[in-house]
Design an enzyme around this catalytic site. Sequence first.
Site, PDB file in Angstrom:
ATOM      1  N   LYS A  12       0.882  -1.507   0.281  1.00  0.00           N
ATOM      2  CA  LYS A  12       0.012  -0.047  -0.105  1.00  0.00           C
ATOM      3  C   LYS A  12       1.024   1.185  -0.016  1.00  0.00           C
ATOM      4  O   LYS A  12       2.392   1.397   0.435  1.00  0.00           O
ATOM      5  CB  LYS A  12      -1.098   0.016   0.849  1.00  0.00           C
ATOM      6  CG  LYS A  12      -1.779  -1.262   1.340  1.00  0.00           C
ATOM      7  CD  LYS A  12      -2.871  -1.150   1.870  1.00  0.00           C
ATOM      8  CE  LYS A  12      -4.193  -2.230   2.417  1.00  0.00           C
ATOM      9  NZ  LYS A  12      -4.676  -2.374   4.182  1.00  0.00           N
ATOM     10  N   TYR A  52     -12.677  -3.442  -2.657  1.00  0.00           N
ATOM     11  CA  TYR A  52     -12.991  -3.691  -1.525  1.00  0.00           C
ATOM     12  C   TYR A  52     -14.493  -3.313  -1.725  1.00  0.00           C
ATOM     13  O   TYR A  52     -15.393  -2.826  -0.416  1.00  0.00           O
ATOM     14  CB  TYR A  52     -12.709  -2.493  -0.663  1.00  0.00           C
ATOM     15  CG  TYR A  52     -11.315  -2.624  -0.745  1.00  0.00           C
ATOM     16  CD1 TYR A  52     -10.573  -3.801   0.429  1.00  0.00           C
ATOM     17  CD2 TYR A  52      -9.997  -1.522  -0.531  1.00  0.00           C
ATOM     18  CE1 TYR A  52      -9.281  -3.511   0.584  1.00  0.00           C
ATOM     19  CE2 TYR A  52      -9.209  -1.371   0.315  1.00  0.00           C
ATOM     20  CZ  TYR A  52      -8.381  -2.879   0.457  1.00  0.00           C
ATOM     21  OH  TYR A  52      -6.907  -2.611   1.446  1.00  0.00           O
ATOM     22  N   ASN A 115      -1.680  -0.134   7.407  1.00  0.00           N
ATOM     23  CA  ASN A 115      -1.500  -0.932   7.948  1.00  0.00           C
ATOM     24  C   ASN A 115      -0.888  -2.080   6.802  1.00  0.00           C
ATOM     25  O   ASN A 115      -0.300  -3.451   5.936  1.00  0.00           O
ATOM     26  CB  ASN A 115      -2.600  -2.391   8.553  1.00  0.00           C
ATOM     27  CG  ASN A 115      -3.389  -2.603   7.239  1.00  0.00           C
ATOM     28  OD1 ASN A 115      -3.358  -2.258   5.814  1.00  0.00           O
ATOM     29  ND2 ASN A 115      -4.114  -3.329   7.441  1.00  0.00           N
ATOM     30  N   HIS A 118      -2.061  -5.919   1.673  1.00  0.00           N
ATOM     31  CA  HIS A 118      -3.021  -6.271   1.467  1.00  0.00           C
ATOM     32  C   HIS A 118      -2.839  -7.802   1.017  1.00  0.00           C
ATOM     33  O   HIS A 118      -1.647  -7.642  -0.246  1.00  0.00           O
ATOM     34  CB  HIS A 118      -4.057  -5.368   0.393  1.00  0.00           C
ATOM     35  CG  HIS A 118      -4.970  -6.345  -0.411  1.00  0.00           C
ATOM     36  ND1 HIS A 118      -6.070  -6.553   0.563  1.00  0.00           N
ATOM     37  CD2 HIS A 118      -4.953  -7.813  -1.206  1.00  0.00           C
ATOM     38  CE1 HIS A 118      -7.238  -8.423  -0.747  1.00  0.00           C
ATOM     39  NE2 HIS A 118      -6.205  -7.851  -1.484  1.00  0.00           N
ATOM     40  N   GLU A 129      -8.789 -12.072  -7.248  1.00  0.00           N
ATOM     41  CA  GLU A 129      -7.756 -10.479  -7.327  1.00  0.00           C
ATOM     42  C   GLU A 129      -7.195 -10.798  -8.097  1.00  0.00           C
ATOM     43  O   GLU A 129      -6.117  -9.993  -8.534  1.00  0.00           O
ATOM     44  CB  GLU A 129      -7.608 -10.837  -5.378  1.00  0.00           C
ATOM     45  CG  GLU A 129      -8.403 -10.543  -4.861  1.00  0.00           C
ATOM     46  CD  GLU A 129      -8.429 -10.609  -3.090  1.00  0.00           C
ATOM     47  OE1 GLU A 129      -7.387 -10.971  -3.042  1.00  0.00           O
ATOM     48  OE2 GLU A 129      -8.955 -10.124  -2.713  1.00  0.00           O
TER      49      GLU A 129
HETATM   50  P1  IDP Z   1      -7.686  -7.115   5.497  1.00  0.00           P
HETATM   51  O1  IDP Z   1      -6.782  -6.128   5.041  1.00  0.00           O
HETATM   52  O2  IDP Z   1      -6.766  -7.703   6.813  1.00  0.00           O
HETATM   53  O3  IDP Z   1      -8.205  -8.375   4.637  1.00  0.00           O
HETATM   54  P2  IDP Z   1     -10.044  -6.181   5.602  1.00  0.00           P
HETATM   55  O4  IDP Z   1     -11.049  -6.247   6.600  1.00  0.00           O
HETATM   56  O5  IDP Z   1     -10.525  -7.027   4.107  1.00  0.00           O
HETATM   57  O6  IDP Z   1      -8.879  -6.215   6.270  1.00  0.00           O
HETATM   58  O7  IDP Z   1     -10.558  -4.362   5.024  1.00  0.00           O
HETATM   59  C1  IDP Z   1      -9.704  -4.016   4.532  1.00  0.00           C
HETATM   60  C2  IDP Z   1      -8.507  -2.483   4.741  1.00  0.00           C
HETATM   61  O8  IDP Z   1      -9.118  -2.031   4.945  1.00  0.00           O
HETATM   62  C3  IDP Z   1      -7.662  -2.906   5.786  1.00  0.00           C
HETATM   63  O9  IDP Z   1      -6.614  -3.834   5.682  1.00  0.00           O
HETATM   64  C4  IDP Z   1      -7.749  -1.551   6.021  1.00  0.00           C
HETATM   65  O10 IDP Z   1      -6.876  -0.823   5.049  1.00  0.00           O
HETATM   66  C5  IDP Z   1      -8.697  -0.678   5.941  1.00  0.00           C
HETATM   67  N1  IDP Z   1     -10.172  -1.055   7.300  1.00  0.00           N
HETATM   68  C6  IDP Z   1     -10.063  -1.658   7.869  1.00  0.00           C
HETATM   69  N2  IDP Z   1     -11.259  -1.636   8.580  1.00  0.00           N
HETATM   70  C7  IDP Z   1     -11.251  -0.009   9.122  1.00  0.00           C
HETATM   71  C8  IDP Z   1     -10.825   0.814   9.596  1.00  0.00           C
HETATM   72  O11 IDP Z   1     -12.116   0.168  11.095  1.00  0.00           O
HETATM   73  N3  IDP Z   1     -11.093   2.161   9.428  1.00  0.00           N
HETATM   74  C9  IDP Z   1      -9.802   2.486   8.581  1.00  0.00           C
HETATM   75  N4  IDP Z   1      -9.442   1.607   7.820  1.00  0.00           N
HETATM   76  C10 IDP Z   1     -10.056   0.136   8.085  1.00  0.00           C
HETATM   77 MG    MG Z   2      -9.240  -8.123   2.890  1.00  0.00          MG
END
Ligand code: IDP
Ligand code: MG
Length: 155
Positions: A12, A52, A115, A118, A129
């Site tokens: 990212k 997403y 974080n 992805h 994907e």
């Molecule tokens: P993942 O990346 O661990 O699979 P997902 O639930 O698919 O997690 O969410 C995708 C991305 O959305 C996360 O990696 C993060 O960057 C963002 N995200 C998830 N939850 C939140 C939130 O509560 N606030 C802001 N961004 C979030």
């Molecule tokens: Mg995810």
Amino acid sequence: MAEKQQTLVLLKPDALQRDLLGEIIRRFEMKGLKIVGLKFIRLTDEMLDEHYSHLTAKPFFASLKQFMMQTPVVGMVLEGFDAVSEIRKVVGSTNPREADAGTIRADFSMNVPSNLIHASDSPESAVTEVKRFFSDAELFDYEKITDRFIFGEGI
Ligand code: IDP
Ligand code: MG
């Protein structure tokens, strides 16, 4: 029974800005996963709506998309036995402050959405994907002499 899989990873914009691309790629290499695709991708609104789609109803959806479009991302396809779950293990939980120490997210990040990575979350989503971001011509099949040392004789 172990299954040879391909999985999609995106590094990212925070990984790029913080000069962590090399460190993250190094960790995947050290784990023994084979890089079979690698390129820059400029994500669009439409791509992110698809990618997403499970988050469209979330209040943070618009800002998440903005975050992901700040710079190009690095797209990678990694291959190996149980690659999907093994990569998720190395990457760690979504919220870096809940991720286990030693995972990339725990070691190098502190918050969502920043974080760093992805990674596909199931074998089914990995297939979708990989196709979403890579054409067949961008995926490379090659042998590494270390495969036998990493995976044993089962390859
Ligand atoms: P993942 O990346 O661990 O699979 P997902 O639930 O698919 O997690 O969410 C995708 C991305 O959305 C996360 O990696 C993060 O960057 C963002 N995200 C998830 N939850 C939140 C939130 O509560 N606030 C802001 N961004 C979030
Ligand atoms: Mg995810």
